[in-house]
Design a protein around this motif. Structure first.
Motif, short mmCIF file in Angstrom:
data_model
loop_
_atom_site.label_atom_id
_atom_site.label_comp_id
_atom_site.label_asym_id
_atom_site.label_seq_id
_atom_site.Cartn_x
_atom_site.Cartn_y
_atom_site.Cartn_z
N GLN A 138 0.82 -1.23 0.00
CA GLN A 138 0.00 0.00 0.00
C GLN A 138 0.85 1.27 0.00
O GLN A 138 0.31 2.37 -0.13
N LYS A 170 2.04 2.80 2.34
CA LYS A 170 1.77 3.65 3.50
C LYS A 170 1.21 2.80 4.63
O LYS A 170 0.71 1.69 4.39
N ILE A 225 -1.21 3.51 8.12
CA ILE A 225 -1.96 4.51 8.88
C ILE A 225 -2.57 3.81 10.10
O ILE A 225 -3.33 2.85 9.95
N PHE A 226 -2.20 4.25 11.27
CA PHE A 226 -2.73 3.63 12.48
C PHE A 226 -2.61 4.59 13.66
O PHE A 226 -2.04 5.67 13.54
N THR A 227 -3.19 4.18 14.78
CA THR A 227 -3.15 5.01 15.98
C THR A 227 -2.27 4.31 17.00
O THR A 227 -2.69 3.32 17.60
N ARG A 272 -2.75 6.37 22.02
CA ARG A 272 -3.93 6.10 21.17
C ARG A 272 -4.76 7.36 20.91
O ARG A 272 -5.98 7.33 20.88
N LYS A 273 -4.07 8.48 20.75
CA LYS A 273 -4.79 9.74 20.54
C LYS A 273 -4.58 10.32 19.15
O LYS A 273 -5.38 11.11 18.69
N THR A 293 -3.66 9.71 15.03
CA THR A 293 -3.50 8.80 13.89
C THR A 293 -2.23 9.22 13.15
O THR A 293 -2.06 10.40 12.84
N VAL A 320 0.78 8.68 10.01
CA VAL A 320 0.99 8.22 8.63
C VAL A 320 2.47 7.90 8.45
O VAL A 320 3.32 8.77 8.61
N LEU A 377 5.36 6.40 5.91
CA LEU A 377 5.65 6.09 4.50
C LEU A 377 6.91 5.23 4.46
O LEU A 377 7.80 5.38 5.31
N PHE A 422 -2.24 13.27 12.81
CA PHE A 422 -3.44 14.08 12.96
C PHE A 422 -3.56 14.57 14.40
O PHE A 422 -3.41 13.79 15.34
N GLY A 481 -6.50 16.25 16.19
CA GLY A 481 -7.89 16.55 15.84
C GLY A 481 -8.06 16.19 14.38
O GLY A 481 -7.61 15.13 13.94
N GLU A 482 -8.62 17.10 13.61
CA GLU A 482 -8.79 16.82 12.18
C GLU A 482 -7.69 17.47 11.34
O GLU A 482 -7.70 17.41 10.13
N TYR A 497 -3.96 17.82 9.90
CA TYR A 497 -2.80 16.99 9.61
C TYR A 497 -1.53 17.80 9.82
O TYR A 497 -1.34 18.86 9.21
#
Lengths: 100, 146
Positions: free
Chosen positions: B13, B15, B17-19, B32-33, B35, B37, B39, B102, B104-105, B107
Motif C-alpha cells: 500500500q 503507507k 496509517i494507524f493510531t 492512542r490519541k 493517527t 501516517v 511512509l 493528525f 484533531g482533524e 494533519y
C-alpha cells in the motif's frame, strides 16, 4: 446518510483515503481508499448529500446509466456503513407520522 | 496486527496509517490519541537526525521513535517522552518514516516549521530531562526509605 464525527479524507502518498481521527480512531484503525468517483461522493456526503443527490451527482459527472450509478452509490455507501463511518439514517426516506 | 503485516502493508500500500499506543512519544503523540501516517523508506533515502522512524527490533517489537544521533553503521534513538537512548538501530531494521500525524482533524506534517522547532528543542533538552528524572527517582527512593 450522515458522516460520523472524526472521519476525514486526506491525500496521502498520491492517494485519497478516509481516516479516523481523535475518538473515532479508537474503534477504526486503518483507512479506506477512494478512487475518483469515491472522492466525489465523499465530498458530497460530507456536505450532507442524500442518496438520491449522490446518484444525481454521478449522472451529472459521468456518462453512466441510472441503474449503474445507483448500484455504484449503493456499493460506496454499504462499504462506509460496514466500516461504521456513516449512520444509515437517510433523509430521502419520508418521516413516519406519529400517532396522536 | 499479525507479525509482518506492517511490512506487507508498507510494501503493497506504500503507507501505513494507524493510531499508536504507548506514551514513549508524548507530548507529540498521545497514547492512542493521534493517527499517524508512515511512509516506506526507499533504499537510497537518507535517514536524518530528528526523523521519527518506524522500526522493528530484533525481538520482533515494532517501535516509533526519534533519531537523535547518526553513527557510522547505526542510529541512536529515543522516544520524545523518554530519556534513555537506544543504540544499535540498524538501517535494515527501519521500515518507514513518520510523514505526519493528525491532531484533531488537522494533519501536522513532520516538515512543518512548528514540528521542526519542536524536534530540535526536544532532542536538545533530553540531557536535562534525563538529569531531572534521575534526580526525581533518587528523591522518591530516599522518601520511601524514611
Amino acid at each position: 446518510m450522515i458522516v460520523k464525527p472524526g472521519f476525514v479524507a486526506k491525500e496521502i502518498g498520491g492517494q485519497e483515503v478516509i481516516i479516523a481521527v481523535g475518538k473515532a480512531a479508537e474503534k477504526f484503525n486503518g483507512y479506506i481508499t477512494l478512487n475518483g468517483s469515491g472522492k466525489l461522493l465523499w465530498e458530497a456526503l460530507s456536505k450532507g448529500a442524500t442518496k438520491e443527490e449522490l446518484i444525481s451527482l454521478m449522472l451529472a459527472t459521468y456518462d453512466v446509466e441510472r441503474d449503474i450509478a445507483s448500484r455504484d452509490v449503493d456499493a460506496f455507501l454499504n462499504k462506509l456503513i460496514l466500516a461504521d463511518v456513516i449512520d444509515e439514517e437517510d433523509s430521502d426516506m419520508p418521516a413516519e407520522e406519529e400517532d396522536e | 496486527m499479525n507479525e509482518n503485516r506492517y511490512e506487507e502493508l508498507l510494501k503493497t500500500q506504500k503507507k501505513l496509517i494507524f493510531t499508536p499506543g504507548g506514551k514513549s512519544m508524548v507530548p507529540m503523540l498521545g497514547d492512542r490519541k493521534n493517527t499517524v501516517v508512515i511512509l516506506p523508506v526507499s533504499e537510497g533515502q537518507k535517514i536524518k537526525k530528528y526523523d521519527v522512524i518506524f522500526y522493528k527490533r530484533d525481538n520482533g517489537q515494532y517501535v516509533l521513535h526519534r533519531v537523535i544521533k547518526k553513527q557510522k553503521n547505526s542510529f541512536v534513538l529515543c522516544g520524545d517522552g523518554q530519556y534513555v537512548k537506544e543504540y544499535g538501530v540498524r538501517r535494515d531494521m527501519i521500515l518507514g518514516k513518520l510523514d505526519g500525524f493528525f491532531k484533531g482533524e488537522k494533519y501536522i506534517r513532520m516538515d512543518s516549521t512548528s514540528i521542526v522547532i519542536y524536534s530540535r528543542l526536544r532532542v536538545a533538552s533530553r540531557p536535562v530531562r534525563a538529569l531531572f528524572c534521575r534526580a526525581w527517582h533518587l528523591v522518591k527512593r530516599a522518601f520511601r526509605r524514611t
